[in-house]
Write an enzyme that holds these catalytic residues in place. Structure first.
Site, PDB file in Angstrom:
ATOM      1  N   ARG A 168      41.623  38.961  30.358  1.00 59.62           N
ATOM      2  CA  ARG A 168      43.279  38.021  30.447  1.00 59.62           C
ATOM      3  C   ARG A 168      43.839  39.786  30.728  1.00 59.62           C
ATOM      4  O   ARG A 168      45.219  39.529  31.392  1.00 59.62           O
ATOM      5  CB  ARG A 168      43.664  37.204  29.225  1.00 59.62           C
ATOM      6  CG  ARG A 168      42.333  35.909  29.932  1.00 59.62           C
ATOM      7  CD  ARG A 168      43.258  35.120  31.325  1.00 59.62           C
ATOM      8  NE  ARG A 168      42.808  34.056  31.574  1.00 59.62           N
ATOM      9  CZ  ARG A 168      41.765  34.503  32.068  1.00 59.62           C
ATOM     10  NH1 ARG A 168      41.875  34.945  33.330  1.00 59.62           N
ATOM     11  NH2 ARG A 168      41.924  32.550  32.919  1.00 59.62           N
ATOM     12  N   ASP A 182      45.841  24.443  40.897  1.00 57.27           N
ATOM     13  CA  ASP A 182      46.685  24.767  39.794  1.00 57.27           C
ATOM     14  C   ASP A 182      47.807  25.702  40.461  1.00 57.27           C
ATOM     15  O   ASP A 182      48.772  25.145  40.873  1.00 57.27           O
ATOM     16  CB  ASP A 182      46.408  24.574  38.728  1.00 57.27           C
ATOM     17  CG  ASP A 182      45.344  24.041  37.438  1.00 57.27           C
ATOM     18  OD1 ASP A 182      45.881  23.118  37.982  1.00 57.27           O
ATOM     19  OD2 ASP A 182      45.132  24.535  36.917  1.00 57.27           O
TER      20      ASP A 182
END
Ligand code: ARG
Length: 412
Positions: A102, A18
């Protein structure tokens, strides 16, 4: 999605399919320069030299600068330790490994983007998951001037299109374990996609990378002793060490015994249900051990209230609300309670299971003299008469009054 003008973009880059496609796509589509940022959160446990290859790959694909930042210590001390202190298993089983990672990625990407004079950041999250919420809320809070590009949504390509795009642009694709979409760091590994998307199917062994199959689990149980200092892991089997070292060592012991395999039907922030599978060997042991110790040093009232605070902390950390001021307040409470969470817990590891079997602390509230059923107990049992009289008063009266009301109703 409105088209934005951007000149220089800091891309959160893993080197996978990706983000590799993104590196090219953003250059072409926006005519922008790319700086890549790869966070070392301990994900390349098996082969850390891979980070060099990832950086090479970025340079070859035209990145003007590439950052690989070793964030392992910071990840443990500022993100995982709070997870342990809050006993954070989202919906009872997921210790937030991807989630808290994250926030650290978001923090660093902003630092790098500002230093490099970027006007945008880009990430590889889809529009369906939690990561987009975590990253975007964080970046928008601390650096509202930065634009956020989300190519996974913008470009409208599926996985097959991406493969073709990669081939066309000479992007090397590794074919290892491509069946599953995985995310990994030193606190846990998640796997999704393929057969795992069918909740009525048993996840196959090939979706696991760390834990050995049940046939290989040792036939002998192993007892390990985890030490905590104010809620922070501080030693293993009477040897002092940093929280990072405890995690690393416990990980190795735990995977042998098949500890920490999780599958759950998870409720995502955006409302979707998803079937998730995780390998969280160290987390399973350290949170369980911490919780046992904390329970030992806290009063009944503290334990009851802490469970509610933990639940709220866990949900907010999961949902993307790391920077909400309420988190500061919850952290203050969690840290206050953990001031006395010093001591140890022993866990028995056997055939995929870790259970707490003993605990000790200089601040433990257990008192043998009071608790013992032997006759030399110092507990005054006659004091219970008066206690029960008053403690049960309202319930007793309530019950009797209700019986009267039922009888009256029957007469009508
Ligand atoms: N459901 C977990 C979470 O939201 C794991 C997500 C895994 N992320 C990923 N990009 N594969 O934290």
């Amino acid at each position: 999605m409105t088209e934005q003008q951007v000149k220089k973009v800091c891309l959160m880059y893993s080197g996978g399919l990706d983000t590799s496609c993104m590196l090219k796509w953003i250059q072409e589509h926006y005519n922008a320069e790319i700086v890549t940022f790869t966070a070392d959160l301990g994900q390349e446990m098996i082969d850390p030299s891979r980070f060099k290859q990832i950086e090479e790959k970025a340079k070859n694909a035209g990145a003007v600068a590439s950052y690989t930042v070793d964030l392992k210590e910071e990840f443990v001390n500022e993100y995982i330790v709070p997870v342990i202190k809050s006993n954070a298993f989202y919906q009872g089983s997921y210790p937030l490994s991807t989630a808290v990672g994250r926030y650290l990625i978001a923090k660093k990407v902003v630092e790098i983007a500002l230093k490099e004079g970027c006007d945008a950041v880009a990430h590889g999250s889809t529009g369906k998951g939690n990561d987009q919420v975590r990253l975007d809320v964080y970046v928008k809070a601390v650096a509202p001037q930065l634009k956020i590009l989300r190519p996974m949504i913008e470009w409208g390509m599926g996985r097959d299109d991406e493969m073709k795009y990669a081939q066309k642009h000479g992007i090397p694709i590794s074919n290892q374990n491509k069946k599953y979409s995985t995310d990994e760091n030193l606190w846990g590994r998640s796997a999704e996609c393929d057969i795992l998307e069918h909740p009525n199917e048993v996840p196959p062994q090939d979706s696991l990378e760390w834990l050995s199959p049940p046939e290989q689990w040792p036939d002998e149980p192993e007892i390990i002793k985890i030490h905590f200092n104010q809620g922070i892991p501080s030693g293993l089997n009477d040897e002092d060490m940093s929280a990072y070292d405890v995690i690393e060592k416990v990980h190795k012991i735990a995977v042998k015994h098949g500890i920490g395999w999780v599958q759950s039907m998870e409720d995502r922030t955006i409302g979707l249900k998803s079937r998730e599978t995780y390998e969280v060997p160290a987390a399973e042991i350290l949170i369980k051990g911490h919780k046992a110790l904390e329970k030992y040093v806290c009063t009944k009232e503290e334990n009851s209230f802490k469970t509610m605070v933990d639940q709220k902390w866990t949900e907010m950390a999961y949902e993307g609300l790391w920077l909400d001021p309420l988190m500061d307040a919850l952290n203050a409470f969690v840290n206050e309670v953990n001031k006395k969470a010093t001591g140890w817990a022993k866990l028995r590891l056997f055939k995929g299971k870790a259970e707490v079997v003993a605990q000790d602390s200089p601040y433990g509230l257990y008192d043998l003299k009071l608790a013992t059923y032997d006759t030399d107990s110092s507990f005054n049992q006659t004091a219970s008469y008066g206690f029960i009289e008053l403690f049960g008063l309202s319930t007793r009266m309530g019950y009797q009054m209700k019986q009267r009301a039922i009888k009256d109703l029957e007469k009508e």
